[in-house]
Design an enzyme around this catalytic site. Structure first.
Site, mmCIF file in Angstrom:
data_model
loop_
_atom_site.group_PDB
_atom_site.id
_atom_site.type_symbol
_atom_site.label_atom_id
_atom_site.label_comp_id
_atom_site.label_asym_id
_atom_site.label_seq_id
_atom_site.Cartn_x
_atom_site.Cartn_y
_atom_site.Cartn_z
ATOM 1 N N LYS A 1 41.541 22.642 57.605
ATOM 2 C CA LYS A 1 41.492 24.115 57.627
ATOM 3 C C LYS A 1 41.260 24.560 56.185
ATOM 4 O O LYS A 1 42.172 24.564 55.354
ATOM 5 C CB LYS A 1 42.824 24.636 58.170
ATOM 6 C CG LYS A 1 43.278 25.989 57.695
ATOM 7 C CD LYS A 1 42.478 27.141 58.217
ATOM 8 C CE LYS A 1 43.067 28.437 57.648
ATOM 9 N NZ LYS A 1 42.480 28.773 56.331
ATOM 10 N N CYS B 1 46.472 24.052 40.509
ATOM 11 C CA CYS B 1 47.915 23.859 40.657
ATOM 12 C C CYS B 1 48.488 23.190 39.425
ATOM 13 O O CYS B 1 49.609 23.446 39.019
ATOM 14 C CB CYS B 1 48.194 23.006 41.881
ATOM 15 S SG CYS B 1 47.246 21.483 41.860
ATOM 16 N N GLU C 1 53.959 31.277 38.799
ATOM 17 C CA GLU C 1 52.565 30.905 38.658
ATOM 18 C C GLU C 1 51.690 32.164 38.645
ATOM 19 O O GLU C 1 51.840 33.027 39.506
ATOM 20 C CB GLU C 1 52.232 30.072 39.901
ATOM 21 C CG GLU C 1 51.083 29.159 39.783
ATOM 22 C CD GLU C 1 50.906 28.330 41.053
ATOM 23 O OE1 GLU C 1 51.354 28.756 42.140
ATOM 24 O OE2 GLU C 1 50.318 27.257 40.941
ATOM 25 N N GLU D 1 51.810 19.787 48.952
ATOM 26 C CA GLU D 1 51.354 19.832 47.557
ATOM 27 C C GLU D 1 51.224 21.298 47.181
ATOM 28 O O GLU D 1 50.301 21.983 47.607
ATOM 29 C CB GLU D 1 50.011 19.115 47.424
ATOM 30 C CG GLU D 1 50.108 17.653 47.795
ATOM 31 C CD GLU D 1 48.814 16.896 47.536
ATOM 32 O OE1 GLU D 1 47.945 17.409 46.837
ATOM 33 O OE2 GLU D 1 48.704 15.782 48.065
HETATM 34 P P1 NAD Z 1 47.920 29.859 50.243
HETATM 35 O O1 NAD Z 1 49.229 29.258 50.468
HETATM 36 O O2 NAD Z 1 47.773 31.328 50.329
HETATM 37 O O3 NAD Z 1 46.857 29.284 51.306
HETATM 38 C C1 NAD Z 1 46.614 27.911 51.453
HETATM 39 C C2 NAD Z 1 46.040 27.673 52.828
HETATM 40 O O4 NAD Z 1 47.041 27.947 53.808
HETATM 41 C C3 NAD Z 1 44.846 28.526 53.189
HETATM 42 O O5 NAD Z 1 43.898 27.742 53.862
HETATM 43 C C4 NAD Z 1 45.449 29.581 54.122
HETATM 44 O O6 NAD Z 1 44.529 30.147 55.010
HETATM 45 C C5 NAD Z 1 46.479 28.756 54.850
HETATM 46 N N1 NAD Z 1 47.570 29.502 55.478
HETATM 47 C C6 NAD Z 1 48.028 30.750 55.186
HETATM 48 N N2 NAD Z 1 49.085 31.063 55.985
HETATM 49 C C7 NAD Z 1 49.296 30.000 56.793
HETATM 50 C C8 NAD Z 1 50.264 29.692 57.806
HETATM 51 N N3 NAD Z 1 51.207 30.557 58.167
HETATM 52 N N4 NAD Z 1 50.182 28.480 58.409
HETATM 53 C C9 NAD Z 1 49.271 27.583 58.058
HETATM 54 N N5 NAD Z 1 48.330 27.813 57.095
HETATM 55 C C10 NAD Z 1 48.348 29.000 56.473
HETATM 56 O O7 NAD Z 1 47.429 29.294 48.866
HETATM 57 P P2 NAD Z 1 46.097 29.675 48.067
HETATM 58 O O8 NAD Z 1 46.250 31.028 47.505
HETATM 59 O O9 NAD Z 1 44.899 29.399 48.913
HETATM 60 O O10 NAD Z 1 46.111 28.567 46.915
HETATM 61 C C11 NAD Z 1 46.792 28.759 45.740
HETATM 62 C C12 NAD Z 1 48.036 27.948 45.705
HETATM 63 O O11 NAD Z 1 47.757 26.574 45.991
HETATM 64 C C13 NAD Z 1 48.672 27.944 44.353
HETATM 65 O O12 NAD Z 1 50.057 28.118 44.470
HETATM 66 C C14 NAD Z 1 48.359 26.554 43.814
HETATM 67 O O13 NAD Z 1 49.215 26.124 42.825
HETATM 68 C C15 NAD Z 1 48.394 25.742 45.041
HETATM 69 N N6 NAD Z 1 47.647 24.478 44.882
HETATM 70 C C16 NAD Z 1 48.325 23.303 44.846
HETATM 71 C C17 NAD Z 1 47.644 22.106 44.671
HETATM 72 C C18 NAD Z 1 48.362 20.780 44.607
HETATM 73 O O14 NAD Z 1 47.741 19.753 44.800
HETATM 74 N N7 NAD Z 1 49.647 20.753 44.338
HETATM 75 C C19 NAD Z 1 46.266 22.123 44.546
HETATM 76 C C20 NAD Z 1 45.605 23.347 44.577
HETATM 77 C C21 NAD Z 1 46.319 24.521 44.761
#
Ligand code: NAD
Length: 462
Positions: free
Chosen positions: A159, A267, A365, A233
């Site tokens: 997804k 991240c 963050e 993650e």
């Molecule tokens: P987000 O949590 O808003 O969304 C991530 C994903 O989750 C998206 O595909 C979104 O559509 C989906 N999602 C949203 N609500 C959901 C639910 N209720 N159930 C299942 N899926 C759902 O994060 P973002 O804004 O897309 O990304 C930024 C964040 O990701 C930052 O906090 C960043 O640090 C983190 N990140 C972590 C890593 C890592 O490897 N640790 C890598 C990249 C980004």
């Protein structure tokens, strides 16, 4: 919601839509998961590691073949500079090669129980793995999670983020061209509800979530309801810790790169700068000058710093800078939009000094190009400041003293420590993941192969 409902993919450099993405219904998500389940159960060939290895290698060659198109698409969808998008393509190829090589390295153990018993373990796939990814590195990220899962014999349903779905969709099409059985790689596009439907699907046996801590917590709850394992993650507030004996000529460019890569939307971004007070002013002045010299512009012009991905990211960074000022920190460099760049979602590389542990900018963050600087007096205070964070993803330690480097690395509550560097190209081979609110489980390297398989013990009485 009707089956035909779509939403636009938007170019962050122009705010213009350039493609339409399907907002999948629950029924469509169900169909994708069933197709993955059926492919994984019915493909006898997929049970042979050599078959999976060959398919992943063919996919690597196809990604190379289409590398320029994929880099252009990534640049357009996320706003990242073209050179970074090209580097993402190279890392993607490396992931596929690494996990192709890992397919036949998942060996079991033989456990000695005595002369009348043969006992051994095998590693088996989970079945269908649901993999929810964010928008910052869509091409790398689908590969990082899907390649080891496929290598372990699973099917995947990925997804992508609603903000960046284009390269994951292309990846899935190339997977079919590479000979991975139809249905084995599914993509479920749409907003959060689509991710939630995926996690709730009864045929999903394993979940990976890469994204924010808030959503990660919701996903973990949903997985707990179904008793399905989940890898999380999440975010970070990672420090570069600079001691007075460090080689500052190496420190300054590394600190700048650790922040501005992907416009701070990583991240693992090095978003805190902890500096010994003897060299604090010099380091801060040199980083500030480097920030001011950066070329800012659309990803396609291959600048040092591109726009952030969406209005909400820019708004978040701006609000957090206002709070930092109100709490008494100083915005020493940047803080606004670069002149002439009002067309996109741009923020100059921004250095904030005098940031203390009580301030929001120290703890939360931003996910934008904002660096928070804090001085320290000695090693103990450096470690205490580094660990004074809800997150624990990555840290950089800068010193010429080998004993101090090991002592500090041992004391840091993070999943990955770099000494006299910050990150390695791709980092495909080394385990990655967080402590505390940065999540649990480890991706990348062989650790991901263990995460995407489960152990079965077989005990034979002779
Ligand atoms: P987000 O949590 O808003 O969304 C991530 C994903 O989750 C998206 O595909 C979104 O559509 C989906 N999602 C949203 N609500 C959901 C639910 N209720 N159930 C299942 N899926 C759902 O994060 P973002 O804004 O897309 O990304 C930024 C964040 O990701 C930052 O906090 C960043 O640090 C983190 N990140 C972590 C890593 C890592 O490897 N640790 C890598 C990249 C980004």
């Amino acid at each position: 919601m009707s089956a035909a409902e779509t939403f636009p993919a938007v170019d962050p450099a122009t705010r213009e839509p350039f493609a339409e993405v399907v907002e999948m219904t629950v029924e469509q998500v169900d169909a994708v998961v069933r197709a993955a389940r059926d492919a994984q159960r019915s493909s006898r060939e997929w049970r042979f590691p050599v078959t999976r290895a060959a398919a992943l290698l063919r996919l690597a060659r196809l990604i190379e073949r289409d590398g320029e198109q994929l880099a252009d698409l990534e640049c357009r969808d996320t706003g990242k500079p073209l050179a970074q998008a090209r580097a993402d393509v190279a890392v993607t190829v490396r992931y596929l090669e690494f996990y192709a090589g890992a397919c036949d390295k998942l060996e079991g153990r033989s456990i000695p129980l005595g002369p009348d018993v043969v006992d051994y373990t095998v590693r088996e796939p989970w079945g269908v793995c649901a993999q929810i990814i964010p928008w910052n590195y869509p091409l790398q990220m689908i590969t990082r999670v899907a390649a080891p899962a496929l290598a372990g014999g699973n099917a995947v349903v990925v997804k992508p983020s609603e903000l960046a779905s284009q390269t994951p969709l292309r990846w899935a099409a190339l997977a079919v061209e590479a000979g991975i059985p139809e249905g084995m790689v599914g993509v479920a596009t749409g907003h959060g509800a689509v991710g939630a439907a995926l996690v709730d699907h009864p045929d999903v046996a394993h979940v990976t979530f890469v994204g924010s801590a808030a959503t990660g917590s919701r996903v973990a709850h949903a997985c707990a309801e179904r008793l399905v394992p989940v890898e999380l993650e999440l975010g970070g507030k990672s420090p570069n810790v600079v001691f007075a004996d460090a080689d500052l000529d190496r420190v300054v460019p590394a600190v700048v790169k650790a922040l501005i890569q992907n416009a701070g939307q990583s991240c693992s971004a090095g978003s805190r700068l902890l500096v010994h007070r003897d060299v604090h002013n010099e380091v801060v002045a040199r980083v500030g000058r480097a920030f001011a010299d950066l070329r800012v512009g659309p990803g396609a012009e291959d600048p040092d710093l591109g726009p952030v991905v969406a209005q909400q990211q820019l708004d978040r960074a701006t609000r957090m800078l206002d709070t930092a000022r109100a709490e008494g920190a100083t915005v020493a460099v940047g803080g606004g939009a670069p002149a002439g760049r009002e067309d996109g979602w741009y923020l100059d590389a921004t250095l904030v000094t005098g940031v203390t542990p009580a301030m929001e900018l120290f703890r939360e963050e931003v996910f934008g190009p904002v660096l928070a600087a804090t001085p320290f007096a000695d090693d103990d205070e450096a470690v205490a400041l580094a660990n004074d964070s809800p997150y624990g993803l990555v840290a950089g330690v800068w010193t010429r003293d080998l004993s101090r480097a090991h002592r500090v690395a041992g004391a840091l509550q993070v999943g990955q420590v770099f000494v006299n560097s910050y990150g390695v190209a791709g980092g495909v081979e080394i385990p990655f993941g967080g402590m505390k609110r940065s999540g649990y489980g480890r991706g990348k390297g062989m650790d991901a192969m263990y995460a995407y398989t489960q152990v079965k013990n077989v005990c034979v009485a002779l």
